[in-house]
Design a protein around this motif. Structure first.
Motif, PDB file in Angstrom:
ATOM      1  N   ALA A   1       4.903   5.768   7.169  1.00 34.83           N
ATOM      2  CA  ALA A   1       3.824   6.756   7.014  1.00 34.83           C
ATOM      3  C   ALA A   1       2.491   6.058   6.765  1.00 34.83           C
ATOM      4  O   ALA A   1       1.463   6.441   7.337  1.00 34.83           O
ATOM      5  CB  ALA A   1       4.145   7.715   5.877  1.00 34.83           C
ATOM      6  N   TYR A   2       2.509   5.024   5.927  1.00 31.65           N
ATOM      7  CA  TYR A   2       1.261   4.298   5.669  1.00 31.65           C
ATOM      8  C   TYR A   2       0.755   3.639   6.945  1.00 31.65           C
ATOM      9  O   TYR A   2      -0.436   3.712   7.262  1.00 31.65           O
ATOM     10  CB  TYR A   2       1.416   3.234   4.568  1.00 31.65           C
ATOM     11  N   SER A   3       1.653   2.999   7.678  1.00 21.80           N
ATOM     12  CA  SER A   3       1.275   2.315   8.912  1.00 21.80           C
ATOM     13  C   SER A   3       0.598   3.280   9.884  1.00 21.80           C
ATOM     14  O   SER A   3      -0.425   2.952  10.488  1.00 21.80           O
ATOM     15  CB  SER A   3       2.516   1.689   9.557  1.00 21.80           C
TER      16      SER A   3
ATOM     17  N   MET B   1       0.827  -1.205   0.000  1.00 27.24           N
ATOM     18  CA  MET B   1       0.000   0.000   0.000  1.00 27.24           C
ATOM     19  C   MET B   1       0.862   1.257   0.000  1.00 27.24           C
ATOM     20  O   MET B   1       0.562   2.220  -0.704  1.00 27.24           O
ATOM     21  CB  MET B   1      -0.942  -0.006   1.204  1.00 27.24           C
ATOM     22  N   ALA B   2       1.928   1.245   0.786  1.00 26.75           N
ATOM     23  CA  ALA B   2       2.832   2.396   0.826  1.00 26.75           C
ATOM     24  C   ALA B   2       3.400   2.661  -0.558  1.00 26.75           C
ATOM     25  O   ALA B   2       3.460   3.810  -1.005  1.00 26.75           O
ATOM     26  CB  ALA B   2       3.952   2.149   1.829  1.00 26.75           C
ATOM     27  N   SER B   3       3.785   1.607  -1.245  1.00 24.02           N
ATOM     28  CA  SER B   3       4.325   1.745  -2.594  1.00 24.02           C
ATOM     29  C   SER B   3       3.281   2.337  -3.543  1.00 24.02           C
ATOM     30  O   SER B   3       3.590   3.237  -4.336  1.00 24.02           O
ATOM     31  CB  SER B   3       4.792   0.381  -3.101  1.00 24.02           C
ATOM     32  N   ALA B   4       2.058   1.859  -3.458  1.00 24.03           N
ATOM     33  CA  ALA B   4       0.981   2.354  -4.326  1.00 24.03           C
ATOM     34  C   ALA B   4       0.670   3.826  -4.054  1.00 24.03           C
ATOM     35  O   ALA B   4       0.300   4.566  -4.972  1.00 24.03           O
ATOM     36  CB  ALA B   4      -0.278   1.514  -4.128  1.00 24.03           C
ATOM     37  N   LEU B   5       0.829   4.250  -2.806  1.00 25.90           N
ATOM     38  CA  LEU B   5       0.532   5.635  -2.432  1.00 25.90           C
ATOM     39  C   LEU B   5       1.757   6.548  -2.529  1.00 25.90           C
ATOM     40  O   LEU B   5       1.664   7.744  -2.295  1.00 25.90           O
ATOM     41  CB  LEU B   5      -0.023   5.694  -1.004  1.00 25.90           C
ATOM     42  N   HIS B   6       2.911   5.950  -2.852  1.00 27.60           N
ATOM     43  CA  HIS B   6       4.166   6.711  -2.987  1.00 27.60           C
ATOM     44  C   HIS B   6       4.555   7.399  -1.680  1.00 27.60           C
ATOM     45  O   HIS B   6       4.952   8.565  -1.676  1.00 27.60           O
ATOM     46  CB  HIS B   6       4.085   7.722  -4.138  1.00 27.60           C
TER      47      HIS B   6
ATOM     48  N   PHE C   1      -5.405  10.483   5.656  1.00 22.63           N
ATOM     49  CA  PHE C   1      -5.172  10.217   4.252  1.00 22.63           C
ATOM     50  C   PHE C   1      -5.549  11.459   3.458  1.00 22.63           C
ATOM     51  O   PHE C   1      -6.598  12.063   3.703  1.00 22.63           O
ATOM     52  CB  PHE C   1      -6.038   9.050   3.767  1.00 22.63           C
ATOM     53  N   LYS C   2      -4.702  11.839   2.524  1.00 19.34           N
ATOM     54  CA  LYS C   2      -5.019  12.938   1.613  1.00 19.34           C
ATOM     55  C   LYS C   2      -6.050  12.421   0.609  1.00 19.34           C
ATOM     56  O   LYS C   2      -6.141  11.211   0.374  1.00 19.34           O
ATOM     57  CB  LYS C   2      -3.762  13.386   0.874  1.00 19.34           C
ATOM     58  N   PRO C   3      -6.838  13.322   0.008  1.00 20.14           N
ATOM     59  CA  PRO C   3      -7.843  12.869  -0.968  1.00 20.14           C
ATOM     60  C   PRO C   3      -7.256  11.972  -2.065  1.00 20.14           C
ATOM     61  O   PRO C   3      -7.857  10.944  -2.406  1.00 20.14           O
ATOM     62  CB  PRO C   3      -8.399  14.176  -1.539  1.00 20.14           C
ATOM     63  N   LYS C   4      -6.085  12.324  -2.586  1.00 21.85           N
ATOM     64  CA  LYS C   4      -5.463  11.511  -3.633  1.00 21.85           C
ATOM     65  C   LYS C   4      -5.121  10.119  -3.098  1.00 21.85           C
ATOM     66  O   LYS C   4      -5.249   9.119  -3.806  1.00 21.85           O
ATOM     67  CB  LYS C   4      -4.210  12.200  -4.160  1.00 21.85           C
TER      68      LYS C   4
END
Length: 72
Positions: A30-32, A20-25, A41-44
């Motif tokens: 940060a993802y955790s 997921m972190a990779s997909a969200l760049h 979470f930002k809208p994007k």
């Protein structure tokens, strides 16, 4: 946001936090934090998460908006 529901849908899709972190760049750390509800979470990022997990609009509403968005 509902961290437990997001984790459920992520695991059901067979995705790791690293995926997921990779997909969200963003970093895995940060993802955790975001998945635990310690960050927003930002809208994007919501859009990318929905795409990565194949979520429909009702599931996005359930996870990120706790069903506060009107249906239809």
């Amino acid at each position: 946001m509902s961290p437990n529901k997001l984790m459920y849908f992520r695991k059901a899709a067979g995705k790791t936090q690293k995926d997921m972190a990779s997909a969200l760049h963003i970093s895995e750390s940060a993802y955790s934090k975001k998945e635990r509800g310690c960050g927003q979470f930002k809208p994007k990022e919501i859009i990318l998460t929905a795409q990565e997990l194949n979520l429909d609009s009702a599931q996005v509403n359930e996870i990120f908006f706790e069903n506060k968005l009107p249906n239809g």
